[in-house]
Design an enzyme around this catalytic site. Structure first.
Site, PDB file in Angstrom:
ATOM      1  N   TYR A  78      94.478 -53.174  60.946  1.00 29.33           N
ATOM      2  CA  TYR A  78      93.693 -52.567  59.873  1.00 29.33           C
ATOM      3  C   TYR A  78      92.352 -52.053  60.384  1.00 29.33           C
ATOM      4  O   TYR A  78      91.629 -52.738  61.105  1.00 29.33           O
ATOM      5  CB  TYR A  78      93.433 -53.579  58.756  1.00 29.33           C
ATOM      6  CG  TYR A  78      92.483 -53.074  57.694  1.00 29.33           C
ATOM      7  CD1 TYR A  78      92.934 -52.192  56.707  1.00 29.33           C
ATOM      8  CD2 TYR A  78      91.143 -53.434  57.697  1.00 29.33           C
ATOM      9  CE1 TYR A  78      92.068 -51.701  55.751  1.00 29.33           C
ATOM     10  CE2 TYR A  78      90.266 -52.958  56.743  1.00 29.33           C
ATOM     11  CZ  TYR A  78      90.727 -52.081  55.767  1.00 29.33           C
ATOM     12  OH  TYR A  78      89.865 -51.594  54.825  1.00 29.33           O
ATOM     13  N   GLY A 125      90.832 -49.709  52.881  1.00 22.92           N
ATOM     14  CA  GLY A 125      91.056 -50.009  51.472  1.00 22.92           C
ATOM     15  C   GLY A 125      92.444 -49.599  51.035  1.00 22.92           C
ATOM     16  O   GLY A 125      93.444 -49.924  51.684  1.00 22.92           O
ATOM     17  N   ASN A 178      80.991 -53.808  57.724  1.00 27.34           N
ATOM     18  CA  ASN A 178      81.733 -54.803  56.947  1.00 27.34           C
ATOM     19  C   ASN A 178      81.141 -56.195  57.134  1.00 27.34           C
ATOM     20  O   ASN A 178      81.058 -56.694  58.247  1.00 27.34           O
ATOM     21  CB  ASN A 178      83.201 -54.786  57.390  1.00 27.34           C
ATOM     22  CG  ASN A 178      84.115 -55.524  56.440  1.00 27.34           C
ATOM     23  OD1 ASN A 178      85.121 -56.078  56.855  1.00 27.34           O
ATOM     24  ND2 ASN A 178      83.791 -55.532  55.173  1.00 27.34           N
TER      25      ASN A 178
END
Length: 378
Positions: free
Chosen positions: A48, A55, A190
Site C-alpha cells: 500500500y 485510500g 502519515n
C-alpha cells in the site's frame, strides 16, 4: 523494544533552552537498514502506498514509471487546510515528533529525510502549517503534508521572523531538499506528529500551571491564616490517591517554615484555650482553600497519565504500513490513528479548566471582604 530517543522533558530543552536535536550514527544505520530491506522487498510485491493508490484508490496498482510521481503528488495534494499558521514552538515540536517516528526505523525512508529534517529544526526553519484541516482518524495528513512540502523544497517557511520561499531559505542554509526513493511522500504525511507536537507544548504549559497553582494555594491559605491540617500527611494518606498525596507533599514543602499557617492542636485542641460560643476565625477554611489537594490531585494524575502517553507516542512508529526488517515483513494497520493523543488532550483540557475554576474561586475569596473578613479587620 527500542530505547526512547525523545521525551517531553528532552523536547522542553530543545524548545525552550536552545538544545539542538542530535541523532547518533547507530540510529541512522538502523534507518538505512530498514530502507535497504524495503527497497529489495518492494521489488515484486504489492504494498500500500508504494505501488498502489491511496485510500479508496488502494485497489488500483500504480505503474512503475509513476511511482515517484505518486509520492510527490500525495504531498502536494494534501498540503491544503485553512486558518492562521501554527506558532513556531508548535511547529518545531511537531517536527521533532516526526523525527521521533522516523528514528524508530520502521518507515522504510532514506536516511536523508531525517538528516534534512534535523538540519531544518536546528537552523530554526519552520514550515507553514495551517491550524485547521487535520483528519485525526487518518493522522495529521494536511499538517504533515505542509512539513513534507518544505522537505522537497516547496511551500514557504518562517525563518528569523519572516515568511520566505522554502527553496530560498534551504539554499541559504546549505540544506538540500530530499529526493523521493520509495515511500518518502507517504511516510512524511502519515501519522500523529503534529497533534503530538502540540500536545507536548501544551503538556509543558499545563505542568507549569499546576505547579503555580500549588504555590498559590499555599499562599492563599497563608493569607487566610488557615489551620494547616488540610495538607497533612496523615489526612491525605487516608484517601490513597497518588495525585492527592503528591500534591499535599508538595504543598507541605512550599509551606515549610511558614509563620502564617496555624496548628489546630495548638489553637483549638489545647485545653482551656476556647470558651466562647462564636468563634471569630473559621474552624476550617473554605473549600477552595482546604480542598486543594483533593482538587489538584486528580489534575496531577491526569497530567501524569498524559505525559506518559505523549512520551510513548513520541517514540512510536505512527505511519502505515510499518516496515519490519527483523521479521522480513511489511505490516498494514492503523498506527496513524490519533485517539491516544486526542483522548488524553481532552482530559488535559478538562483538568486545566478545573485549575482555572479553582483559582477563580480563590480570587473571589481573597477580594470578597464579606466572605474572608480580612479586609474588614485591616
Amino acid at each position: 523494544m527500542k530505547e526512547r530517543v525523545f521525551t517531553v522533558n528532552s523536547v522542553y530543552r530543545n524548545l525552550f533552552e536552545g538544545e539542538e536535536v542530535t541523532i547518533n550514527d547507530g540510529i541512522y544505520q538502523n534507518i538505512r537498514h530498514c530502507y535497504d530491506f524495503l527497497k529489495t522487498f518492494a521489488e515484486d510485491r504489492i504494498i500500500y502506498g508504494i505501488n498502489t493508490g491511496f485510500g479508496p484508490m488502494a485497489q488500483w496498482r500504480v505503474d512503475n514509471q509513476d511511482l515517484k510521481d505518486l509520492q510527490y503528488n500525495i504531498i502536494r495534494s494534501h498540503a491544503t487546510g485553512a486558518g492562521e499558521p501554527l506558532e513556531d514552538v508548535y511547529v518545531k515540536a511537531s517536527m521533532i515528533a516526526r523525527v521521533g517516528t522516523f528514528v524508530q526505523a520502521h518507515s522504510g525512508i532514506h536516511p536523508s529525510v531525517v538528516e534534512t529534517l534535523v538540519k531544518m529544526i536546528n537552523a530554526g526553519i519552520y514550515p507553514f502549517i495551517p491550524r485547521h484541516g487535520s483528519v485525526g482518524a487518518s493522522g495529521d495528513l494536511v499538517q504533515l503534508a505542509h512539513i513534507a512540502l518544505t522537505l522537497i523544497g516547496e511551500g514557504k517557511v518562517h525563518y528569523r521572523g519572516t515568511w520566505r520561499p522554502t527553496a530560498e531559505v534551504l539554499k541559504e542554509n546549505d540544506i538540500k531538499p530530499i529526493q523521493i526513493y520509495i515511500r518518502e511522500g507517504l511516510s512524511a504525511v502519515n501519522g500523529t506528529s503534529v497533534m503530538t507536537g502540540i500536545s507536548i507544548v501544551n503538556q509543558i504549559y499545563a505542568e507549569k500551571l499546576l505547579d503555580w497553582c500549588v504555590i498559590s494555594a499555599v499562599w492563599m491559605n497563608e493569607i487566610a491564616a488557615s489551620y494547616d491540617d488540610w495538607m497533612s500527611e496523615r489526612l491525605n494518606v487516608c484517601r490513597r490517591h497518588t495525585g492527592q498525596q503528591a500534591m499535599a507533599e508538595r504543598m507541605r514543602a512550599v509551606a515549610q517554615g511558614s509563620k502564617r499557617l496555624v496548628k489546630r492542636e495548638h489553637e483549638l485542641y489545647a485545653q482551656g484555650r476556647h470558651t466562647e460560643k462564636v468563634f471569630r476565625d473559621k474552624v476550617q477554611a473554605y473549600y477552595s482553600l482546604r480542598c486543594t489537594p483533593q482538587i489538584l490531585g486528580p489534575v496531577y494524575d491526569t497530567l501524569t497519565a498524559a505525559h506518559q502517553v505523549i512520551d510513548e507516542e513520541l517514540n512510536s512508529a505512527c505511519d502505515n504500513p510499518v516496515i519490519d526488517p527483523d521479521t522480513n515483513n511489511v505490516y498494514h494497520g492503523g498506527n496513524f490513528h490519533g485517539d491516544y493523543i486526542s483522548l488524553e488532550e481532552d482530559k488535559v483540557k478538562i483538568a486545566v479548566v478545573r485549575l482555572a475554576m479553582t483559582t477563580e474561586r480563590q480570587l473571589n475569596y481573597l477580594f470578597h471582604d464579606r466572605i474572608n473578613g480580612i479586609l474588614l479587620r485591616s
